[in-house]
Design a protein around this motif. Structure first.
Motif, PDB file in Angstrom:
ATOM      1  N   TRP A  38      -1.759   6.535   0.975  1.00  0.00           N
ATOM      2  CA  TRP A  38      -3.070   5.990   1.358  1.00  0.00           C
ATOM      3  C   TRP A  38      -3.074   5.536   2.803  1.00  0.00           C
ATOM      4  O   TRP A  38      -4.114   5.594   3.464  1.00  0.00           O
ATOM      5  CB  TRP A  38      -3.496   4.887   0.399  1.00  0.00           C
ATOM      6  CG  TRP A  38      -3.576   5.420  -0.993  1.00  0.00           C
ATOM      7  CD1 TRP A  38      -2.894   4.969  -2.088  1.00  0.00           C
ATOM      8  CD2 TRP A  38      -4.323   6.557  -1.440  1.00  0.00           C
ATOM      9  NE1 TRP A  38      -3.189   5.753  -3.188  1.00  0.00           N
ATOM     10  CE2 TRP A  38      -4.054   6.736  -2.823  1.00  0.00           C
ATOM     11  CE3 TRP A  38      -5.192   7.449  -0.824  1.00  0.00           C
ATOM     12  CZ2 TRP A  38      -4.626   7.759  -3.571  1.00  0.00           C
ATOM     13  CZ3 TRP A  38      -5.751   8.472  -1.576  1.00  0.00           C
ATOM     14  CH2 TRP A  38      -5.473   8.611  -2.934  1.00  0.00           C
TER      15      TRP A  38
ATOM     16  N   THR B 260      -5.099  13.942   6.370  1.00  0.00           N
ATOM     17  CA  THR B 260      -5.426  14.350   5.008  1.00  0.00           C
ATOM     18  C   THR B 260      -4.665  15.568   4.492  1.00  0.00           C
ATOM     19  O   THR B 260      -4.956  16.059   3.408  1.00  0.00           O
ATOM     20  CB  THR B 260      -6.939  14.608   4.891  1.00  0.00           C
ATOM     21  OG1 THR B 260      -7.306  15.616   5.847  1.00  0.00           O
ATOM     22  CG2 THR B 260      -7.740  13.344   5.142  1.00  0.00           C
TER      23      THR B 260
ATOM     24  N   ARG C 147      -3.601   8.961   4.562  1.00  0.00           N
ATOM     25  CA  ARG C 147      -4.918   9.553   4.350  1.00  0.00           C
ATOM     26  C   ARG C 147      -6.060   8.638   4.766  1.00  0.00           C
ATOM     27  O   ARG C 147      -6.956   9.050   5.498  1.00  0.00           O
ATOM     28  CB  ARG C 147      -5.088   9.946   2.873  1.00  0.00           C
ATOM     29  CG  ARG C 147      -4.200  11.114   2.459  1.00  0.00           C
ATOM     30  CD  ARG C 147      -4.454  11.515   1.005  1.00  0.00           C
ATOM     31  NE  ARG C 147      -5.823  11.924   0.805  1.00  0.00           N
ATOM     32  CZ  ARG C 147      -6.312  13.142   1.099  1.00  0.00           C
ATOM     33  NH1 ARG C 147      -5.525  14.069   1.600  1.00  0.00           N
ATOM     34  NH2 ARG C 147      -7.580  13.426   0.886  1.00  0.00           N
ATOM     35  N   ASP C 148      -6.050   7.396   4.279  1.00  0.00           N
ATOM     36  CA  ASP C 148      -7.210   6.518   4.457  1.00  0.00           C
ATOM     37  C   ASP C 148      -7.174   5.713   5.747  1.00  0.00           C
ATOM     38  O   ASP C 148      -8.216   5.488   6.351  1.00  0.00           O
ATOM     39  CB  ASP C 148      -7.338   5.564   3.269  1.00  0.00           C
ATOM     40  CG  ASP C 148      -7.704   6.281   1.982  1.00  0.00           C
ATOM     41  OD1 ASP C 148      -8.069   7.472   2.034  1.00  0.00           O
ATOM     42  OD2 ASP C 148      -7.617   5.650   0.915  1.00  0.00           O
TER      43      ASP C 148
ATOM     44  N   MET D   2       0.855  -1.194   0.000  1.00  0.00           N
ATOM     45  CA  MET D   2       0.000   0.000   0.000  1.00  0.00           C
ATOM     46  C   MET D   2       0.890   1.243   0.000  1.00  0.00           C
ATOM     47  O   MET D   2       1.820   1.352   0.791  1.00  0.00           O
ATOM     48  CB  MET D   2      -0.920   0.032   1.220  1.00  0.00           C
ATOM     49  CG  MET D   2      -1.821   1.267   1.272  1.00  0.00           C
ATOM     50  SD  MET D   2      -2.900   1.313   2.717  1.00  0.00           S
ATOM     51  CE  MET D   2      -4.304   0.424   2.058  1.00  0.00           C
TER      52      MET D   2
ATOM     53  N   CYS E 281       2.115  15.026  -2.881  1.00  0.00           N
ATOM     54  CA  CYS E 281       2.110  14.013  -1.818  1.00  0.00           C
ATOM     55  C   CYS E 281       3.428  13.953  -1.049  1.00  0.00           C
ATOM     56  O   CYS E 281       3.665  13.007  -0.297  1.00  0.00           O
ATOM     57  CB  CYS E 281       1.824  12.642  -2.431  1.00  0.00           C
ATOM     58  SG  CYS E 281       3.175  12.063  -3.490  1.00  0.00           S
TER      59      CYS E 281
ATOM     60  N   CYS F 139       3.088   8.811  -2.775  1.00  0.00           N
ATOM     61  CA  CYS F 139       2.212   8.026  -3.658  1.00  0.00           C
ATOM     62  C   CYS F 139       2.940   6.829  -4.252  1.00  0.00           C
ATOM     63  O   CYS F 139       2.302   5.866  -4.675  1.00  0.00           O
ATOM     64  CB  CYS F 139       1.620   8.891  -4.766  1.00  0.00           C
ATOM     65  SG  CYS F 139       2.805   9.418  -6.039  1.00  0.00           S
TER      66      CYS F 139
ATOM     67  N   TYR G 206      -3.239  13.892  -2.716  1.00  0.00           N
ATOM     68  CA  TYR G 206      -3.086  13.074  -3.917  1.00  0.00           C
ATOM     69  C   TYR G 206      -3.136  14.021  -5.104  1.00  0.00           C
ATOM     70  O   TYR G 206      -4.063  14.825  -5.224  1.00  0.00           O
ATOM     71  CB  TYR G 206      -4.218  12.051  -4.031  1.00  0.00           C
ATOM     72  CG  TYR G 206      -4.184  11.316  -5.348  1.00  0.00           C
ATOM     73  CD1 TYR G 206      -3.302  10.266  -5.543  1.00  0.00           C
ATOM     74  CD2 TYR G 206      -5.000  11.695  -6.398  1.00  0.00           C
ATOM     75  CE1 TYR G 206      -3.244   9.599  -6.752  1.00  0.00           C
ATOM     76  CE2 TYR G 206      -4.956  11.036  -7.614  1.00  0.00           C
ATOM     77  CZ  TYR G 206      -4.072   9.996  -7.781  1.00  0.00           C
ATOM     78  OH  TYR G 206      -4.015   9.345  -8.984  1.00  0.00           O
TER      79      TYR G 206
END
Length: 149
Positions: free
Chosen positions: A23, A32, A26-27, A19, A46, A58, A36
């Motif tokens: 992400w 945040t 952020r996820d 991953m 990023c 990224c 992206y």
């Protein structure tokens, strides 16, 4: 489960090794501020620091992070050069739309971490690949010189 040190705080992360760090931030962790942009490490939105070095999150996978200290836009203002850069960004009114600015600030801070008095050429080299759609490059350079002064 992997433990990451982000902005001085340890976070346990349960995510696939492949991953992208972007992400994870952020996820998985809800941080945040890192944006992206393109997904192919060409725009710089990023950008984060791994042990003080600017990298594109990224294209940096979770397994590539190892035991490095991660600094994001949420924490860079707690560092001496990050604080100077953020102050200069406001003084020179760099931000227009603002989307690229977290990556710009991260790259500018990494530059000052390695070069306290950068020339225009040093700035251009360090900021290469950080795209600003609004074209605030002149103000970005002025802010970096201000922060370095």
């Amino acid at each position: 489960m992997k433990t990451l040190t982000i902005n001085g705080t340890k976070h346990n992360v349960d995510a696939p090794d492949d991953m992208p760090l972007l992400w994870v931030l952020r996820d998985v962790l809800g941080m945040t501020g890192t944006k992206y942009g393109c997904g192919i490490a060409q725009c710089g939105a990023c950008t984060v620091h791994l042990d003080g070095i600017a990298v594109r999150s990224c294209q940096t996978t979770l397994d590539a992070v190892q035991d490095q200290k991660i600094t994001t836009i949420e924490g860079v203002g707690e560092t001496p050069n990050g604080k100077k850069i953020q102050r200069a960004w406001l003084e020179k009114e760099v931000v227009q739309c603002g989307y690229c600015q977290s990556g710009q600030i991260m790259s500018a801070t990494a530059l000052l971490n390695t070069n306290a008095k950068p020339s225009d050429a040093d700035i251009d080299d360090a900021m290469q690949g950080n795209i600003c759609r609004c074209g605030t490059y002149v103000r970005i350079r002025e802010a970096i010189h201000t922060a370095a002064a």
